[in-house]
Design a protein around this motif. Structure first.
Motif, PDB file in Angstrom:
ATOM      1  N   ALA A 170      -4.164  -0.149  -2.210  1.00 52.60           N
ATOM      2  CA  ALA A 170      -4.260   0.942  -3.179  1.00 52.60           C
ATOM      3  C   ALA A 170      -4.127   2.306  -2.515  1.00 52.60           C
ATOM      4  O   ALA A 170      -3.518   3.226  -3.074  1.00 52.60           O
ATOM      5  N   VAL A 171      -4.687   2.452  -1.307  1.00 55.28           N
ATOM      6  CA  VAL A 171      -4.689   3.753  -0.645  1.00 55.28           C
ATOM      7  C   VAL A 171      -3.408   3.976   0.159  1.00 55.28           C
ATOM      8  O   VAL A 171      -2.759   5.033   0.062  1.00 55.28           O
ATOM      9  N   PHE A 172      -3.029   2.975   0.951  1.00 57.88           N
ATOM     10  CA  PHE A 172      -1.924   3.164   1.893  1.00 57.88           C
ATOM     11  C   PHE A 172      -0.586   2.627   1.390  1.00 57.88           C
ATOM     12  O   PHE A 172       0.460   2.953   1.961  1.00 57.88           O
ATOM     13  N   GLY A 173      -0.603   1.791   0.338  1.00 61.22           N
ATOM     14  CA  GLY A 173       0.645   1.243  -0.171  1.00 61.22           C
ATOM     15  C   GLY A 173       1.662   2.302  -0.565  1.00 61.22           C
ATOM     16  O   GLY A 173       2.828   2.235  -0.142  1.00 61.22           O
ATOM     17  N   PRO A 174       1.264   3.311  -1.362  1.00 57.30           N
ATOM     18  CA  PRO A 174       2.241   4.349  -1.725  1.00 57.30           C
ATOM     19  C   PRO A 174       2.720   5.187  -0.544  1.00 57.30           C
ATOM     20  O   PRO A 174       3.783   5.803  -0.628  1.00 57.30           O
ATOM     21  N   MET A 175       1.937   5.216   0.550  1.00 50.85           N
ATOM     22  CA  MET A 175       2.388   5.933   1.737  1.00 50.85           C
ATOM     23  C   MET A 175       3.486   5.156   2.464  1.00 50.85           C
ATOM     24  O   MET A 175       4.424   5.749   3.007  1.00 50.85           O
ATOM     25  N   LEU A 176       3.375   3.827   2.452  1.00 54.92           N
ATOM     26  CA  LEU A 176       4.376   3.002   3.127  1.00 54.92           C
ATOM     27  C   LEU A 176       5.687   2.971   2.354  1.00 54.92           C
ATOM     28  O   LEU A 176       6.776   2.950   2.958  1.00 54.92           O
ATOM     29  N   VAL A 177       5.579   2.950   1.029  1.00 59.79           N
ATOM     30  CA  VAL A 177       6.775   2.948   0.174  1.00 59.79           C
ATOM     31  C   VAL A 177       6.603   4.090  -0.828  1.00 59.79           C
ATOM     32  O   VAL A 177       6.038   3.897  -1.904  1.00 59.79           O
ATOM     33  N   PRO A 178       7.051   5.280  -0.504  1.00 55.35           N
ATOM     34  CA  PRO A 178       6.864   6.424  -1.405  1.00 55.35           C
ATOM     35  C   PRO A 178       7.558   6.192  -2.752  1.00 55.35           C
ATOM     36  O   PRO A 178       8.625   5.588  -2.829  1.00 55.35           O
ATOM     37  N   LEU A 189       0.806  -0.397  -9.868  1.00 50.73           N
ATOM     38  CA  LEU A 189      -0.318  -1.259  -9.509  1.00 50.73           C
ATOM     39  C   LEU A 189      -1.234  -0.564  -8.499  1.00 50.73           C
ATOM     40  O   LEU A 189      -2.468  -0.641  -8.607  1.00 50.73           O
ATOM     41  N   ALA A 190      -0.657   0.118  -7.512  1.00 49.36           N
ATOM     42  CA  ALA A 190      -1.471   0.841  -6.541  1.00 49.36           C
ATOM     43  C   ALA A 190      -2.308   1.918  -7.228  1.00 49.36           C
ATOM     44  O   ALA A 190      -3.499   2.097  -6.908  1.00 49.36           O
ATOM     45  N   HIS A 191      -1.721   2.607  -8.193  1.00 46.87           N
ATOM     46  CA  HIS A 191      -2.458   3.628  -8.929  1.00 46.87           C
ATOM     47  C   HIS A 191      -3.575   2.993  -9.760  1.00 46.87           C
ATOM     48  O   HIS A 191      -4.702   3.503  -9.813  1.00 46.87           O
ATOM     49  N   ALA A 192      -3.274   1.868 -10.426  1.00 48.99           N
ATOM     50  CA  ALA A 192      -4.275   1.186 -11.251  1.00 48.99           C
ATOM     51  C   ALA A 192      -5.436   0.669 -10.419  1.00 48.99           C
ATOM     52  O   ALA A 192      -6.595   0.680 -10.861  1.00 48.99           O
TER      53      ALA A 192
END
Length: 269
Positions: free
Chosen positions: A30-38, A72-75
């Motif tokens: 949830a925290v780092f997923g969007p950083m790995l795939v913007p 999903l990461a945001h949720a």
């Protein structure tokens, strides 16, 4: 030279260790997923509607062409944060009021018990719905409604544990020696209450997440286009034949989150 014996700390049960590991993995995604795939959880591309995974959207796209990975990461940040805030508020209220009821007794205890029993008589989701009718579709409404429901369990646990501890010979000895309430709370009450609070907090967080998802699934929770687990399920349900994995994505995420919390609450060796 006399050696000082060293005692290893007591190990956590295996179930709780697994549960904590599962929750750590979910939190890391949830925290780092969007950083790995913007990417943007709200960006739409109808040309990508229900299409499969690709580099910019590892979990594919939903019916509006939005990245399931980023939604999903945001949720998985939204629902646990609301649940943890509600549990923290309910736990603090239940701890204070339960200790007060057990320590004072009399009309104070009777009044608080009547209030708790009155709230217990009503279905929990109904209370949340009443609050959401005042503050519809907001995180604040969920926080207030869930706190109103969850504090009763913390109150009952704290009151029962505190009454038994206050009647113990150790507390009586501390009182006779002149120790005040701060010492009694720190030395006698908190060690007895803390394990109960941990278990109740884990179960309460799971209950809150299920409540948020259930209300989202019946379209009375968070409002679109907010990424929320229950709302994602109800949005993707009509397309389960065309894209079953798109529907399973929030289902599996919800199950994993609740599985980790359940193990953390009641894991045994």
């Amino acid at each position: 030279m006399t050696s000082i014996p060293y005692t290893l700390p007591r190990d956590w049960p295996l179930g709780r260790m697994i549960g904590a590991g599962v929750l750590a993995l979910v939190a890391a995604f949830a925290v780092f997923g969007p950083m790995l795939v913007p990417g943007d959880p709200f960006a739409q591309s109808l040309m990508q509607s229900l299409s499969g995974p690709e580099a910019g959207a590892p979990f594919g796209y939903d019916h509006l062409g939005r990245s399931l990975y980023h939604r999903l990461a945001h949720a998985l940040r939204l629902s646990p944060v609301i649940a943890l805030a509600a549990v923290a508020t309910a736990g603090a209220a239940g701890l204070v009021l339960g200790t007060l009821a057990a320590a004072r007794g009399g009309w104070v205890e009777r009044l608080l018990v009547i209030l708790a029993d009155a709230l217990m008589a009503l279905p929990g989701l109904l209370l949340v719905l009443i609050v959401l009718a005042i503050m519809p579709g907001t995180a604040t409404g969920f926080w207030a409604g869930l706190s109103l429901v969850l504090w009763v369990e913390f109150f009952r646990l704290t009151r029962a544990a505190t009454r038994a501890t206050l009647a113990s010979p150790a507390v009586e000895a501390s009182r006779l020696l002149g120790f005040g309430w701060p010492y009694i709370l720190h030395r006698h009450l908190w060690p007895e209450i803390a394990p109960l609070m941990l278990t109740a907090a884990a179960f309460g967080t799971a209950t809150a997440i299920m409540g948020i998802a259930a209300l989202g699934f019946v379209s009375v929770g968070m409002r679109a286009p907010t990424p929320e687990l229950g709302l994602m399920m109800v949005e993707l349900l009509p397309y389960w034949r065309e894209a079953p994995m798109a529907l399973l994505t929030p289902v599996i995420a919800t199950f994993t989150l609740l599985f980790g919390l359940t193990l953390l609450a009641g894991g045994q060796k």
